[in-house]
Design an enzyme around this catalytic site. Structure first.
Site, PDB file in Angstrom:
ATOM      1  N   LYS A  95       0.812  -1.219   0.000  1.00  0.00           N
ATOM      2  CA  LYS A  95       0.000   0.000   0.000  1.00  0.00           C
ATOM      3  C   LYS A  95       0.850   1.277   0.000  1.00  0.00           C
ATOM      4  CE  LYS A  95      -4.300  -1.825   0.882  1.00  0.00           C
ATOM      5  NZ  LYS A  95      -4.202  -3.019   1.731  1.00  0.00           N
ATOM      6  N   GLU A 117      -9.901   6.056   3.512  1.00  0.00           N
ATOM      7  CA  GLU A 117     -10.665   4.989   4.145  1.00  0.00           C
ATOM      8  C   GLU A 117      -9.709   3.840   4.431  1.00  0.00           C
ATOM      9  OE1 GLU A 117     -10.391   5.294   0.879  1.00  0.00           O
ATOM     10  OE2 GLU A 117      -9.581   3.291   0.521  1.00  0.00           O
ATOM     11  N   SER A 384       1.715  -9.924  -0.846  1.00  0.00           N
ATOM     12  CA  SER A 384       1.368  -8.498  -0.764  1.00  0.00           C
ATOM     13  C   SER A 384       1.686  -7.867   0.584  1.00  0.00           C
ATOM     14  CB  SER A 384      -0.108  -8.308  -1.102  1.00  0.00           C
ATOM     15  OG  SER A 384      -0.923  -9.161  -0.310  1.00  0.00           O
TER      16      SER A 384
HETATM   17  C1  LIG Z   1      -5.086  -4.140   1.347  1.00  0.00           C
HETATM   18  C2  LIG Z   1      -4.385  -5.379   1.115  1.00  0.00           C
HETATM   19  C3  LIG Z   1      -4.746  -6.238   0.059  1.00  0.00           C
HETATM   20  C4  LIG Z   1      -5.924  -6.019  -0.821  1.00  0.00           C
HETATM   21  O1  LIG Z   1      -5.898  -4.837  -1.567  1.00  0.00           O
HETATM   22  P1  LIG Z   1      -5.645  -4.834  -3.132  1.00  0.00           P
HETATM   23  O2  LIG Z   1      -5.979  -3.445  -3.517  1.00  0.00           O
HETATM   24  O3  LIG Z   1      -6.548  -5.852  -3.739  1.00  0.00           O
HETATM   25  O4  LIG Z   1      -4.223  -5.150  -3.337  1.00  0.00           O
HETATM   26  C5  LIG Z   1      -3.982  -7.368  -0.152  1.00  0.00           C
HETATM   27  N1  LIG Z   1      -2.926  -7.674   0.641  1.00  0.00           N
HETATM   28  C6  LIG Z   1      -2.576  -6.884   1.675  1.00  0.00           C
HETATM   29  C7  LIG Z   1      -1.416  -7.278   2.512  1.00  0.00           C
HETATM   30  C8  LIG Z   1      -3.278  -5.718   1.948  1.00  0.00           C
HETATM   31  O5  LIG Z   1      -2.912  -4.954   2.965  1.00  0.00           O
END
Ligand SMILES: *Cc1c(COP(=O)(O)O)cnc(C)c1O
Length: 402
Positions: A95, A117, A384
């Site tokens: 993010k 948000e 992610s």
């Molecule tokens: C917020 C988040 C997501 C989901 O958000 P996307 O916009 O679909 O990437 C996925 N993995 C993590 C670790 C997150 O914090």
């Protein structure tokens, strides 16, 4: 492989095919026009990108590593499995890539107040972090349910100087938090920058967010070529609103040999009403200013999403994914809460990496896909984020399930 060429940018209406656009009150259109104009200017501005790239390197810690997970690969007995380590970024997820880019954009626009948000709290923490870095006042809207289940992230945001506003309406999760942020933005469009956390919402957000997240895929491509001399055969990312997946996939969309998989949260299973698979079970609709796939009841009311991971608990998905689903360039599937928890434990024990529950959805699918692939093939999973925030959730899940 379909012959359809995926557009690099949204069309003149701000759409990806029939999806996207700006379904918002008239009063916000000049603000969105200003954002789009500024964004088009900075696209050509080397000064902007060198500032952004320097921050990614020295503040976020990019490039994030690409790790060959040998133990996982051996356990599955198929493709060589690589992990793109977004969990190692400052603040623990992808993010921050988007937050840094958008705060630089807000500064160009002369906006002094940032609102956002958050669901899991990851976007709130990343936003509060960048606001602290630039000394900007910051207000984060968060559903009451998420405030309760992500208490550590709430404390982190407050420590960073952000004001956290609890939203009690409806299911009191991400959807309502976004409604509240949009309401605040409509009330103060001149001084306020709305920092959207995923590739959804009105044009130009889905495009801007993808462009700031594209660094994930660009690095993956270079790192994999350096390490193996090959492109991947398949890539997997989890899909909430879709930003990590879009950034990961985008540099490979024109590579017909690379199969792409987006994994939604299957919750208790798609045969129940307790999931967040908007591409799997949703229909075309409009929410938060954007036409896309949404979970809806027969009357077109947006349904409540469920996922064990707060970051995937959104009843919709970004418009670019909606188009990629229709053109079948990306295959979308889902895994359940239980499969995600299992994959969470599996990665932790086999490689010493505690993944975010969101990312564990992508891993769970990799466990199914890798054994169907050859040992000369390469599978890359976007990890992610990191899972420290999810330990309690995983423990509770295991205590309450048979
Ligand atoms: C917020 C988040 C997501 C989901 O958000 P996307 O916009 O679909 O990437 C996925 N993995 C993590 C670790 C997150 O914090």
């Amino acid at each position: 492989m379909p012959s359809f060429h995926h557009p690099d940018a949204p069309d003149a209406q701000g759409q990806f095919g029939p999806y996207g656009g700006r379904y918002l009150p008239e009063t916000l259109i000049p603000t969105l026009d200003h954002l789009e104009r500024t964004y088009r200017e900075i696209r050509e501005d080397d000064g902007f990108w060198s500032e952004y790239r320097a921050l990614l390197a020295d503040y976020v810690g990019r490039p994030s590593p690409l790790f060959h997970a040998r133990a996982l690969s051996d356990a599955l007995g198929g493709a060589r499995l690589f992990l793109k380590r977004e969990d190692l970024n400052h603040t623990g997820a992808h993010k921050i890539n988007n937050c840094l880019g958008q705060v630089l954009l807000a500064r160009r626009m002369g906006k002094r107040r940032i609102i956002a948000e958050t669901g899991a709290g990851q976007h709130g923490v990343a936003t509060a972090t960048v606001c602290a870095l630039y000394g900007l006042p910051c207000v984060i809207f968060m559903g009451a349910v998420d405030v309760a289940r992500q208490a550590d992230n709430v404390a982190r945001m407050k420590m960073l100087g952000a004001e956290v506003r609890t939203v009690n309406q409806g299911s009191a999760t991400l959807k309502e938090a976004m409604n509240a942020a949009i309401r605040d933005w409509i009330a103060h469009p001149d001084e306020t920058y709305y920092l959207l956390g995923t590739g959804a919402g009105p044009h130009p957000y889905p495009w801007i967010v993808r462009e700031f997240q594209k660094v994930i895929g660009q690095e993956t491509r270079k790192q994999l070529l350096d390490q193996t001399g090959q492109l991947p055969d398949a890539m997997i990312a989890c899909v909430g609103g879709g930003s990590n997946a879009m950034g990961f996939f985008h540099p490979f969309l024109d590579e017909p040999g690379v199969r792409l998989y987006g994994i939604e949260a299957g919750g208790h299973g798609l045969h129940t009403a307790q999931h967040a698979a908007s591409l799997g079970q949703g229909r075309m609709g409009v929410l938060h200013g954007c036409c896309s796939y949404y979970l809806q009841d027969e009357d077109g009311q947006i349904a409540n999403a469920h996922s064990i991971s707060a970051g995937l608990d959104y009843p919709g998905v970004g418009p670019e994914h909606a188009l990629l689903r229709d053109t079948a360039r990306v295959t979308y599937a889902s895994v359940t809460d239980a499969q995600a928890v299992d994959a969470f434990r599996w990665l932790t024990r086999l490689q010493g990496i505690i993944p975010a529950l969101e990312s564990a959805h992508a891993l769970a699918y990799a466990r199914e896909l890798a054994p169907t692939m050859g040992t000369d093939q390469i599978l890359v999973v976007c990890l992610s984020g990191r899972g420290d925030k999810d330990l309690k959730t995983v423990q509770q899940f295991e205590e309450t399930s048979p």
